[in-house]
Scaffold this active site. Structure first.
Site, PDB file in Angstrom:
ATOM      1  N   ASP A 125     -10.726 -10.040  39.349  1.00 46.32           N
ATOM      2  CA  ASP A 125      -9.030  -9.630  39.449  1.00 46.32           C
ATOM      3  C   ASP A 125      -8.442 -10.706  38.365  1.00 46.32           C
ATOM      4  O   ASP A 125      -7.352 -10.124  37.847  1.00 46.32           O
ATOM      5  CB  ASP A 125      -8.561  -9.993  40.771  1.00 46.32           C
ATOM      6  CG  ASP A 125      -8.672  -8.761  41.660  1.00 46.32           C
ATOM      7  OD1 ASP A 125      -8.956  -7.632  41.047  1.00 46.32           O
ATOM      8  OD2 ASP A 125      -8.321  -9.043  42.806  1.00 46.32           O
ATOM      9  N   ASP A 166     -19.017   1.330  46.530  1.00 46.74           N
ATOM     10  CA  ASP A 166     -19.560   0.767  45.192  1.00 46.74           C
ATOM     11  C   ASP A 166     -18.570   0.735  43.989  1.00 46.74           C
ATOM     12  O   ASP A 166     -17.953   1.576  43.795  1.00 46.74           O
ATOM     13  CB  ASP A 166     -21.012   1.254  44.808  1.00 46.74           C
ATOM     14  CG  ASP A 166     -21.841   0.470  44.141  1.00 46.74           C
ATOM     15  OD1 ASP A 166     -22.169  -0.692  44.750  1.00 46.74           O
ATOM     16  OD2 ASP A 166     -22.240   0.853  43.050  1.00 46.74           O
ATOM     17  N   ASN A 218     -18.357  -7.862  51.574  1.00 40.79           N
ATOM     18  CA  ASN A 218     -17.509  -8.552  50.605  1.00 40.79           C
ATOM     19  C   ASN A 218     -16.037  -8.691  51.331  1.00 40.79           C
ATOM     20  O   ASN A 218     -15.456  -7.658  51.527  1.00 40.79           O
ATOM     21  CB  ASN A 218     -17.280  -7.657  49.374  1.00 40.79           C
ATOM     22  CG  ASN A 218     -16.459  -8.154  48.187  1.00 40.79           C
ATOM     23  OD1 ASN A 218     -15.254  -8.518  48.392  1.00 40.79           O
ATOM     24  ND2 ASN A 218     -16.791  -8.042  47.067  1.00 40.79           N
TER      25      ASN A 218
HETATM   26  P1  IMP Z   1     -20.502  -4.058  44.415  1.00 46.86           P
HETATM   27  O1  IMP Z   1     -19.713  -2.825  44.674  1.00 46.86           O
HETATM   28  O2  IMP Z   1     -20.881  -4.457  45.974  1.00 46.86           O
HETATM   29  O3  IMP Z   1     -21.854  -3.562  43.623  1.00 46.86           O
HETATM   30  O4  IMP Z   1     -19.837  -5.081  43.743  1.00 46.86           O
HETATM   31  C1  IMP Z   1     -18.851  -4.654  42.914  1.00 46.86           C
HETATM   32  C2  IMP Z   1     -18.590  -6.050  41.999  1.00 46.86           C
HETATM   33  O5  IMP Z   1     -17.432  -5.524  41.203  1.00 46.86           O
HETATM   34  C3  IMP Z   1     -18.375  -7.143  42.544  1.00 46.86           C
HETATM   35  O6  IMP Z   1     -18.765  -8.257  41.617  1.00 46.86           O
HETATM   36  C4  IMP Z   1     -16.910  -7.211  42.639  1.00 46.86           C
HETATM   37  O7  IMP Z   1     -16.280  -8.521  42.666  1.00 46.86           O
HETATM   38  C5  IMP Z   1     -16.265  -6.451  41.649  1.00 46.86           C
HETATM   39  N1  IMP Z   1     -15.131  -5.806  41.934  1.00 46.86           N
HETATM   40  C6  IMP Z   1     -15.031  -4.468  42.693  1.00 46.86           C
HETATM   41  N2  IMP Z   1     -13.701  -4.008  42.913  1.00 46.86           N
HETATM   42  C7  IMP Z   1     -13.067  -5.067  42.312  1.00 46.86           C
HETATM   43  C8  IMP Z   1     -11.707  -5.477  42.466  1.00 46.86           C
HETATM   44  O8  IMP Z   1     -10.855  -4.616  42.842  1.00 46.86           O
HETATM   45  N3  IMP Z   1     -11.277  -6.593  41.602  1.00 46.86           N
HETATM   46  C9  IMP Z   1     -12.199  -7.628  41.191  1.00 46.86           C
HETATM   47  N4  IMP Z   1     -13.601  -7.448  41.313  1.00 46.86           N
HETATM   48  C10 IMP Z   1     -13.824  -6.268  41.798  1.00 46.86           C
END
Ligand code: IMP
Length: 200
Positions: free
Chosen positions: A147, A65, A10
Site C-alpha cells: 500500500d 489471490d 492476511n
Molecule cells: P497472496 O494473494 O496471498 O498471494 O498475496 C498477495 C500479495 O500482494 C501480498 O504480498 C499482499 O501484501 C499484496 N497485496 C494484495 N493486495 C494488496 C493491497 O490491496 N495492498 C497492498 N498489497 C496487496
C-alpha cells in the site's frame, strides 16, 4: 445471519473484506487454510483457497489471490508478490532495486481474483484491477502490503494514505467485491427472511 467463510491468513485482507461486505447480512468467519499456492494463475490459486475452506467447513467460502504487476518489469512480482522475499520491507527493497534502471513513471497495477466456492456447485470467480504507479513510500504504518508504494491513477495519496472507504472505491479488491455483489451469487446464500421476502 449467513456465515461466509474467508480463506485467508492476511489480516489486511480480512479487514478489507469486513468493510467491503458490511451491510450484506453475511458474517465472515476466517479459515486459515494454508494451502500451497501451486496454481499458475490468480484464479487457480483463489479457487484452491476457497475450495479448501468450503470443504473443511462444509459451507460457502471466499478465496482471494492478488498481486502487484509492474509494467517495466514485465508484470513482476505478479503471482509471486507475497513470496519474493521474507519480509515486506525486503520485498519493497527488491522492487526498487529492480526498478532503479527504468525511467519513471513506474506504471503498475494491482490485480485481485476472488473465488466463491459453494459446496456441490462450480466455483465462481470475479476479477478486479487498479491501475496506478509505484513511488517512494508514503503512509508507512497504514494499510498493508505494498500500500505505501502504490499510487492509484489520479490520486495525490498512496493506497496507505487514503481513508479505507476511498481505497475501496479505487482498489482491485473493491472492484472484485462489487462484481461479486452484482452477480447476485451472495444473495442466493441468504435465507428468504434475510432478503426481505415473506413466506406465504
Ligand atoms: P497472496 O494473494 O496471498 O498471494 O498475496 C498477495 C500479495 O500482494 C501480498 O504480498 C499482499 O501484501 C499484496 N497485496 C494484495 N493486495 C494488496 C493491497 O490491496 N495492498 C497492498 N498489497 C496487496
Amino acid at each position: 445471519m449467513t456465515v461466509l467463510f474467508l480463506a485467508t491468513g492476511n489480516e489486511g485482507k480480512l479487514r478489507e473484506f469486513q468493510e467491503l461486505l458490511l451491510g450484506t447480512g453475511l458474517l465472515l468467519e476466517v479459515v486459515d487454510t494454508r494451502v500451497p499456492e501451486t496454481g499458475d494463475s490468480y484464479s487457480a490459486n483463489a479457487a484452491l483457497k476457497a475450495e479448501a475452506a468450503a470443504r473443511s467447513r462444509a459451507g460457502p467460502a471466499l478465496g482471494d489471490d492478488s498481486g502487484l504487476e509492474v509494467a517495466a518489469l514485465g508484470g513482476y512480482p505478479g503471482l509471486l508478490s507475497a513470496r519474493i522475499a521474507p519480509t515486506q520491507a525486503e520485498r519493497e527493497a527488491l522492487l526498487f532495486e529492480r526498478l532503479c534502471p527504468h525511467p519513471k513513471p513506474w506504471r503498475a497495477r494491482f490485480v485481485c481474483l476472488l473465488a466463491l466456492a459453494l459446496p456441490g456447485r462450480p466455483t465462481l470467480s470475479f476479477r478486479g484491477e487498479a491501475a496506478g504507479e509505484i513511488r517512494e513510500p508514503a503512509g508507512r504504518g497504514q494499510g498493508f502490503g505494498y500500500d505505501p508504494v502504490f499510487w492509484p491513477s489520479g490520486s495525490l495519496l498512496s493506497f496507505a494514505e487514503l481513508p479505507p472507504i476511498e481505497k475501496h472505491s479505487l482498489s482491485h479488491r473493491g472492484a472484485a467485491v462489487r462484481a461479486l455483489l452484482a452477480s447476485g451469487a451472495l444473495a442466493s446464500l441468504s435465507r428468504p427472511s434475510e432478503r426481505g421476502e415473506s413466506r406465504r
